[in-house]
Design a protein around this motif. Structure first.
Motif, PDB file in Angstrom:
ATOM      1  N   LEU A   1       0.814  -1.212   0.000  1.00 59.62           N
ATOM      2  CA  LEU A   1       0.000   0.000   0.000  1.00 59.62           C
ATOM      3  C   LEU A   1       0.852   1.269   0.000  1.00 59.62           C
ATOM      4  CD1 LEU A   1      -3.052   0.683   0.281  1.00 59.62           C
ATOM      5  CD2 LEU A   1      -2.607   0.986   2.719  1.00 59.62           C
ATOM      6  N   VAL A   2       0.552   2.179  -0.947  1.00 57.07           N
ATOM      7  CA  VAL A   2       1.289   3.443  -1.021  1.00 57.07           C
ATOM      8  C   VAL A   2       0.289   4.588  -1.150  1.00 57.07           C
ATOM      9  CG1 VAL A   2       2.913   4.803  -2.410  1.00 57.07           C
ATOM     10  CG2 VAL A   2       3.330   2.380  -2.070  1.00 57.07           C
ATOM     11  N   SER A   3       0.509   5.656  -0.383  1.00 53.82           N
ATOM     12  CA  SER A   3      -0.317   6.857  -0.515  1.00 53.82           C
ATOM     13  C   SER A   3       0.350   7.778  -1.534  1.00 53.82           C
ATOM     14  CB  SER A   3      -0.405   7.547   0.854  1.00 53.82           C
ATOM     15  OG  SER A   3      -0.771   8.898   0.699  1.00 53.82           O
ATOM     16  N   VAL A   4      -0.414   8.206  -2.532  1.00 53.33           N
ATOM     17  CA  VAL A   4       0.136   9.099  -3.560  1.00 53.33           C
ATOM     18  C   VAL A   4      -0.773  10.318  -3.660  1.00 53.33           C
ATOM     19  CG1 VAL A   4       0.828   9.336  -5.987  1.00 53.33           C
ATOM     20  CG2 VAL A   4       1.007   7.109  -4.857  1.00 53.33           C
ATOM     21  N   GLY A   5      -0.165  11.506  -3.625  1.00 53.43           N
ATOM     22  CA  GLY A   5      -0.980  12.716  -3.707  1.00 53.43           C
ATOM     23  C   GLY A   5      -0.311  13.775  -4.549  1.00 53.43           C
ATOM     24  N   LEU A   6      -1.123  14.625  -5.132  1.00 56.89           N
ATOM     25  CA  LEU A   6      -0.627  15.749  -5.930  1.00 56.89           C
ATOM     26  C   LEU A   6      -1.132  17.040  -5.296  1.00 56.89           C
ATOM     27  CD1 LEU A   6       0.556  17.118  -8.511  1.00 56.89           C
ATOM     28  CD2 LEU A   6      -1.651  16.695  -9.608  1.00 56.89           C
ATOM     29  N   VAL A   7      -0.194  17.946  -4.973  1.00 55.27           N
ATOM     30  CA  VAL A   7      -0.575  19.267  -4.466  1.00 55.27           C
ATOM     31  C   VAL A   7      -0.377  20.258  -5.608  1.00 55.27           C
ATOM     32  CG1 VAL A   7      -0.055  21.084  -2.788  1.00 55.27           C
ATOM     33  CG2 VAL A   7       0.094  18.679  -2.109  1.00 55.27           C
ATOM     34  N   ALA A   8      -1.466  20.935  -5.994  1.00 56.84           N
ATOM     35  CA  ALA A   8      -1.400  21.855  -7.140  1.00 56.84           C
ATOM     36  C   ALA A   8      -1.988  23.200  -6.742  1.00 56.84           C
ATOM     37  CB  ALA A   8      -2.188  21.274  -8.311  1.00 56.84           C
ATOM     38  N   ARG A   9      -1.658  24.207  -7.496  1.00 59.18           N
ATOM     39  CA  ARG A   9      -2.230  25.538  -7.262  1.00 59.18           C
ATOM     40  C   ARG A   9      -3.744  25.483  -7.399  1.00 59.18           C
ATOM     41  NH1 ARG A   9       0.609  29.131  -4.984  1.00 59.18           N
ATOM     42  NH2 ARG A   9       2.769  29.185  -5.579  1.00 59.18           N
ATOM     43  N   ALA A  10      -4.445  26.108  -6.458  1.00 59.13           N
ATOM     44  CA  ALA A  10      -5.911  26.071  -6.498  1.00 59.13           C
ATOM     45  C   ALA A  10      -6.429  26.697  -7.785  1.00 59.13           C
ATOM     46  CB  ALA A  10      -6.481  26.793  -5.290  1.00 59.13           C
ATOM     47  N   ALA A  11      -5.726  27.740  -8.275  1.00 59.02           N
ATOM     48  CA  ALA A  11      -6.202  28.429  -9.479  1.00 59.02           C
ATOM     49  C   ALA A  11      -6.269  27.464 -10.658  1.00 59.02           C
ATOM     50  CB  ALA A  11      -5.282  29.592  -9.804  1.00 59.02           C
ATOM     51  N   GLN A  12      -5.316  26.508 -10.704  1.00 56.50           N
ATOM     52  CA  GLN A  12      -5.314  25.554 -11.823  1.00 56.50           C
ATOM     53  C   GLN A  12      -6.428  24.524 -11.688  1.00 56.50           C
ATOM     54  OE1 GLN A  12      -1.442  23.795 -11.996  1.00 56.50           O
ATOM     55  NE2 GLN A  12      -0.468  25.679 -12.666  1.00 56.50           N
ATOM     56  N   ALA A  13      -6.760  24.201 -10.442  1.00 57.31           N
ATOM     57  CA  ALA A  13      -7.746  23.137 -10.220  1.00 57.31           C
ATOM     58  C   ALA A  13      -9.175  23.673 -10.166  1.00 57.31           C
ATOM     59  CB  ALA A  13      -7.424  22.421  -8.915  1.00 57.31           C
ATOM     60  N   ARG A  14      -9.299  25.008 -10.156  1.00 55.50           N
ATOM     61  CA  ARG A  14     -10.620  25.619  -9.985  1.00 55.50           C
ATOM     62  C   ARG A  14     -11.650  25.087 -10.996  1.00 55.50           C
ATOM     63  NH1 ARG A  14     -10.485  31.384 -11.219  1.00 55.50           N
ATOM     64  NH2 ARG A  14      -8.462  31.323 -10.245  1.00 55.50           N
ATOM     65  N   ARG A  15     -12.831  24.984 -10.588  1.00 58.53           N
ATOM     66  CA  ARG A  15     -13.972  24.552 -11.409  1.00 58.53           C
ATOM     67  C   ARG A  15     -13.879  23.086 -11.844  1.00 58.53           C
ATOM     68  NH1 ARG A  15     -13.593  27.395 -15.795  1.00 58.53           N
ATOM     69  NH2 ARG A  15     -12.201  29.051 -15.179  1.00 58.53           N
ATOM     70  N   ARG A  16     -12.905  22.369 -11.300  1.00 57.84           N
ATOM     71  CA  ARG A  16     -12.867  20.941 -11.626  1.00 57.84           C
ATOM     72  C   ARG A  16     -13.214  20.181 -10.364  1.00 57.84           C
ATOM     73  NH1 ARG A  16      -7.349  21.804 -14.747  1.00 57.84           N
ATOM     74  NH2 ARG A  16      -8.204  22.082 -16.800  1.00 57.84           N
ATOM     75  N   GLU A  17     -13.974  19.166 -10.490  1.00 56.47           N
ATOM     76  CA  GLU A  17     -14.305  18.402  -9.295  1.00 56.47           C
ATOM     77  C   GLU A  17     -14.592  16.952  -9.643  1.00 56.47           C
ATOM     78  OE1 GLU A  17     -18.860  19.863  -8.832  1.00 56.47           O
ATOM     79  OE2 GLU A  17     -17.262  21.208  -8.166  1.00 56.47           O
ATOM     80  N   GLY A  18     -14.779  16.156  -8.567  1.00 61.50           N
ATOM     81  CA  GLY A  18     -15.212  14.769  -8.703  1.00 61.50           C
ATOM     82  C   GLY A  18     -14.391  13.975  -9.691  1.00 61.50           C
ATOM     83  N   ARG A  19     -15.082  13.388 -10.643  1.00 65.37           N
ATOM     84  CA  ARG A  19     -14.476  12.469 -11.589  1.00 65.37           C
ATOM     85  C   ARG A  19     -13.334  13.139 -12.379  1.00 65.37           C
ATOM     86  NH1 ARG A  19     -15.123   7.595 -11.763  1.00 65.37           N
ATOM     87  NH2 ARG A  19     -13.976   6.718 -13.489  1.00 65.37           N
ATOM     88  N   GLU A  20     -13.571  14.406 -12.732  1.00 67.46           N
ATOM     89  CA  GLU A  20     -12.575  15.107 -13.546  1.00 67.46           C
ATOM     90  C   GLU A  20     -11.256  15.259 -12.776  1.00 67.46           C
ATOM     91  OE1 GLU A  20     -12.247  19.076 -16.323  1.00 67.46           O
ATOM     92  OE2 GLU A  20     -13.882  18.916 -14.891  1.00 67.46           O
ATOM     93  N   MET A  21     -11.356  15.586 -11.480  1.00 66.72           N
ATOM     94  CA  MET A  21     -10.155  15.713 -10.636  1.00 66.72           C
ATOM     95  C   MET A  21      -9.407  14.382 -10.587  1.00 66.72           C
ATOM     96  SD  MET A  21      -9.624  18.697  -9.054  1.00 66.72           S
ATOM     97  CE  MET A  21      -9.009  18.568  -7.395  1.00 66.72           C
ATOM     98  N   ARG A  22     -10.177  13.298 -10.467  1.00 66.16           N
ATOM     99  CA  ARG A  22      -9.588  11.965 -10.387  1.00 66.16           C
ATOM    100  C   ARG A  22      -8.804  11.658 -11.665  1.00 66.16           C
ATOM    101  NH1 ARG A  22     -10.741   6.449 -11.013  1.00 66.16           N
ATOM    102  NH2 ARG A  22     -10.864   5.260  -9.087  1.00 66.16           N
ATOM    103  N   GLU A  23      -9.431  11.949 -12.819  1.00 65.96           N
ATOM    104  CA  GLU A  23      -8.767  11.665 -14.098  1.00 65.96           C
ATOM    105  C   GLU A  23      -7.518  12.531 -14.255  1.00 65.96           C
ATOM    106  OE1 GLU A  23      -9.500   9.089 -15.657  1.00 65.96           O
ATOM    107  OE2 GLU A  23     -11.263   8.790 -14.399  1.00 65.96           O
TER     108      GLU A  23
END
Ligand SMILES: Cc1cc2nc3c(=O)[nH]c(=O)nc-3n(C[C@H](O)[C@H](O)[C@H](O)COP(=O)(O)OP(=O)(O)OC[C@H]3O[C@@H](n4cnc5c(N)ncnc54)[C@H](O)[C@@H]3O)c2cc1C
Length: 271
Positions: free
Chosen positions: A176-198
């Motif tokens: 088991l490995v935890s993997v995460g991406l920290v990105a600027r909120a401005a880039q991720a804005r208006r994306r959520e749910g399935r789209e964020m996952r992809e």
């Protein structure tokens, strides 16, 4: 409380440092708690911390506290502070449909980013420069080559920067490995749910250091006891400057008291 013995017995992975790949030079470099042996292994008595699965870790602490005589109410919510003569003197707690008044000599606010004591919450200054969003999940069958996360018995957190932000890669157990991406909120804005996952999975596939580690690995559910079906998570708005962490009759600890950037994975240790 006997927590150290219980944690040792739980078999959590031992972390001996961090490996970074950062910026333009893509050569990995380590920040270890102790020097390695010549063959790259670590001495038996190396300083370490644990890489814990949070739900299991919390359950162990709760169990140890209960055995030590602490009365613990689960399924309860502290609703507001009680005040007397300018001091915090307790809390009103919602429990089983009732509002229960609990008085205290010293109230400890351990409510995390929510922040229970209003004076502490009101004194926070939110940091616009650090407005980030994290996407993360837990992978089974991910790899642990020595060059990055180390060895299954003594591992490192692996951190690598990417144009999108930075990734963490934290081995939690052999499978088991935890993997995460920290990105600027401005880039991720208006994306959520399935789209964020992809987007998260696509960014991991694009990262040359991560692609081979995650080849053949897949996201697993069951890591969040409050939502066992979930296999992908997001978090946002955790960066603030603390103005106040104590006052008459109260003090705050952990995320309720101060913000710590997740880059060094030190939040739970500090809490
Ligand atoms: C993206 C990201 C990645 C991170 N990665 C790491 C990492 O790799 N390693 C690490 O050590 N740290 C990491 N951290 C930081 C870590 O999650 C926190 O520092 C840590 O959880 C703080 O612990 P805490 O007990 O103070 O708060 P929390 O873990 O938030 O716990 C607070 C608890 O209080 C409860 N609560 C809140 N309000 C009330 C109320 N009114 N009544 C009753 N209960 C209440 C909540 O339900 C919760 O259970 C990360 C943080 C982020 C944002």
């Amino acid at each position: 409380m006997g927590a150290e013995r219980a944690l040792n017995a739980a078999g959590f992975v031992r972390k001996v440092g961090i490996t970074f790949v950062w910026g333009e030079g893509r050569r990995p470099w380590d920040a270890d708690f102790a020097s390695q042996n010549e063959d790259g292994s670590f001495p038996a008595d190396t300083e370490f911390v644990w890489h814990v699965e949070r739900a299991r870790y919390d359950a162990i602490l709760v169990d140890c506290a209960r055995r030590a005589g602490v009365e613990i109410w689960s399924e309860a919510r502290a609703a507001r502070c009680l005040r007397r003569e300018g001091r915090v003197a307790g809390a009103v707690v919602e429990r089983k449909g009732e509002a229960v008044r609990v008085s205290s000599r010293m109230l400890i606010d351990a409510s995390g980013l929510n922040g229970f004591v209003e004076e502490a919450r009101a004194a926070r200054k939110w940091l616009a420069d650090l407005k980030n969003v994290a996407s993360y999940g837990y992978f089974k069958n991910a790899r642990w080559p020595r060059i990055y996360p180390g060895h299954p018995d003594k591992t490192r957190t692996f951190i690598c920067s990417r144009p999108e932000g930075w990734f963490w890669y934290i081995p939690l157990g052999r499978g088991l490995v935890s993997v995460g991406l920290v990105a600027r909120a401005a880039q991720a804005r208006r994306r959520e749910g399935r789209e964020m996952r992809e987007l998260f999975l696509a960014a991991a596939r694009r990262a040359p250091e991560l692609r081979p580690l995650l080849d053949g690995a897949s996201l697993v559910a069951g890591m969040d006891p409050s939502n066992p079906e979930r296999d992908f998570f997001t978090a946002a708005d955790w960066s603030y400057e603390a103005g106040r962490a104590a006052g008459p009759g109260w003090l705050a600890c952990g995320d309720a008291a101060f913000f710590i950037d997740p880059l060094l994975s030190s939040g739970v240790l500090m809490a």
